[in-house]
Design a protein around this motif. Structure first.
Motif, PDB file in Angstrom:
ATOM      1  N   PHE A  36       6.863  -5.107  36.513  1.00 48.09           N
ATOM      2  CA  PHE A  36       8.254  -5.373  36.474  1.00 48.09           C
ATOM      3  C   PHE A  36       9.168  -4.424  36.621  1.00 48.09           C
ATOM      4  O   PHE A  36      10.324  -4.529  37.036  1.00 48.09           O
ATOM      5  CB  PHE A  36       8.379  -6.354  35.788  1.00 48.09           C
ATOM      6  N   GLU A  37       9.011  -3.837  35.415  1.00 49.26           N
ATOM      7  CA  GLU A  37      10.680  -2.602  35.635  1.00 49.26           C
ATOM      8  C   GLU A  37      10.255  -1.490  36.544  1.00 49.26           C
ATOM      9  O   GLU A  37      10.959  -0.641  37.340  1.00 49.26           O
ATOM     10  CB  GLU A  37       9.589  -1.618  33.804  1.00 49.26           C
ATOM     11  N   GLU A  38       8.855  -0.951  37.395  1.00 47.37           N
ATOM     12  CA  GLU A  38       8.654  -0.535  38.326  1.00 47.37           C
ATOM     13  C   GLU A  38       8.578  -1.127  40.056  1.00 47.37           C
ATOM     14  O   GLU A  38       9.320  -0.522  40.582  1.00 47.37           O
ATOM     15  CB  GLU A  38       7.414   0.129  38.892  1.00 47.37           C
ATOM     16  N   THR A  39       9.595  -1.576  39.860  1.00 44.13           N
ATOM     17  CA  THR A  39      10.204  -2.567  40.608  1.00 44.13           C
ATOM     18  C   THR A  39      11.227  -2.952  40.691  1.00 44.13           C
ATOM     19  O   THR A  39      11.550  -4.136  41.174  1.00 44.13           O
ATOM     20  CB  THR A  39       9.046  -3.306  41.515  1.00 44.13           C
ATOM     21  N   GLU A  40      12.289  -2.764  39.669  1.00 45.03           N
ATOM     22  CA  GLU A  40      13.852  -3.437  39.537  1.00 45.03           C
ATOM     23  C   GLU A  40      14.159  -2.028  40.384  1.00 45.03           C
ATOM     24  O   GLU A  40      14.905  -1.108  40.545  1.00 45.03           O
ATOM     25  CB  GLU A  40      13.631  -2.929  37.999  1.00 45.03           C
ATOM     26  N   ARG A  82      13.062  -8.149  42.557  1.00 46.16           N
ATOM     27  CA  ARG A  82      12.571  -8.184  41.227  1.00 46.16           C
ATOM     28  C   ARG A  82      11.754  -9.335  41.716  1.00 46.16           C
ATOM     29  O   ARG A  82      11.560  -9.991  42.380  1.00 46.16           O
ATOM     30  CB  ARG A  82      13.898  -9.049  40.683  1.00 46.16           C
ATOM     31  N   LEU A  83      10.896  -8.525  41.178  1.00 47.28           N
ATOM     32  CA  LEU A  83       9.530  -9.575  40.815  1.00 47.28           C
ATOM     33  C   LEU A  83       9.901 -10.805  40.240  1.00 47.28           C
ATOM     34  O   LEU A  83      10.072  -9.757  38.470  1.00 47.28           O
ATOM     35  CB  LEU A  83       7.835  -8.567  40.317  1.00 47.28           C
ATOM     36  N   TYR A  95      -3.592  -9.883  41.261  1.00 46.51           N
ATOM     37  CA  TYR A  95      -4.294 -10.539  43.258  1.00 46.51           C
ATOM     38  C   TYR A  95      -2.820 -11.204  43.482  1.00 46.51           C
ATOM     39  O   TYR A  95      -3.401 -11.669  44.933  1.00 46.51           O
ATOM     40  CB  TYR A  95      -5.858 -11.294  42.665  1.00 46.51           C
ATOM     41  N   SER A  96      -1.680 -11.768  42.686  1.00 45.59           N
ATOM     42  CA  SER A  96      -1.289 -12.283  43.581  1.00 45.59           C
ATOM     43  C   SER A  96       0.432 -12.338  42.765  1.00 45.59           C
ATOM     44  O   SER A  96       0.696 -11.815  41.545  1.00 45.59           O
ATOM     45  CB  SER A  96      -1.197 -13.919  43.639  1.00 45.59           C
ATOM     46  N   PHE A  97       1.842 -12.604  43.617  1.00 39.04           N
ATOM     47  CA  PHE A  97       2.294 -11.528  42.836  1.00 39.04           C
ATOM     48  C   PHE A  97       3.763 -12.485  43.696  1.00 39.04           C
ATOM     49  O   PHE A  97       3.532 -13.648  45.225  1.00 39.04           O
ATOM     50  CB  PHE A  97       3.132 -10.474  42.726  1.00 39.04           C
ATOM     51  N   SER A  98       4.924 -12.967  43.277  1.00 38.28           N
ATOM     52  CA  SER A  98       5.986 -13.685  43.941  1.00 38.28           C
ATOM     53  C   SER A  98       7.853 -12.519  43.678  1.00 38.28           C
ATOM     54  O   SER A  98       7.810 -11.844  41.984  1.00 38.28           O
ATOM     55  CB  SER A  98       6.515 -15.242  43.681  1.00 38.28           C
TER      56      SER A  98
END
Length: 155
Positions: A36-40, A82-83, A95-98
């Motif tokens: 979460f922090e790596e994709t802000e 943001r994730l 295995y999955s994300f939004s």
């Protein structure tokens, strides 16, 4: 009294962002505890015009130090990524994300205040070196710090 124009920008989006396969690979191979922090990721571009009133704190022949308060109008363009959620398996592998991506459109406008500090150093008879910095805060809670170095001539 000082009138100013300020241009600022940042872009924290990675180079692979527009490649859907690379983006998926980055997220799916990421650490679930830090992803979460790596994709802000944020992008912003600002054009600000306004005026500042200076209050002198210290002044002698070489140094002029002042506090200032400015009011300005900001035109901005921004985007953020943001994730919103991830799903992990029993081995703690994603295995999955939004995700969400928010764009402000072409440009938005807001007004804000800009408290800051300014220092001039007189080097020689008419040559100035300046340090300027402050905090920009808009009415819609967008904020950023700005620092600059200036070189000028005293008239």
């Amino acid at each position: 009294m000082e009138y100013y124009f300020l241009y600022s920008q940042n872009d924290y989006f990675p180079s692979f962002y527009s490649n859907e396969k690379e983006l998926d690979r980055f997220i799916l191979t990421g650490n679930p505890e830090t992803i979460f922090e790596e994709t802000e990721w944020d992008y912003v571009k600002n054009h600000e015009i306004g005026a500042k009133i200076h209050y002198s704190i210290y002044k002698n022949r070489k140094i002029n130090l002042s506090f200032n308060m400015g009011l300005g109008i900001i035109a901005y363009k921004d985007k953020l990524f943001r994730l919103s959620s991830i799903q992990v398996d029993d081995n703690n592998v994603i295995y999955s994300f939004s995700w969400i991506e928010v764009k402000a459109g072409d440009y938005g406008y807001t007004a804000g205040i800009f408290p800051g500090i300014h220092a001039d150093y007189k080097a020689g008879k008419s040559f100035l070196i300046a340090l300027d910095g402050g905090y920009h805060k808009t009415i819609d809670n967008f904020s950023f710090w700005n620092f600059s170095i200036g070189i000028g001539r005293n008239f």
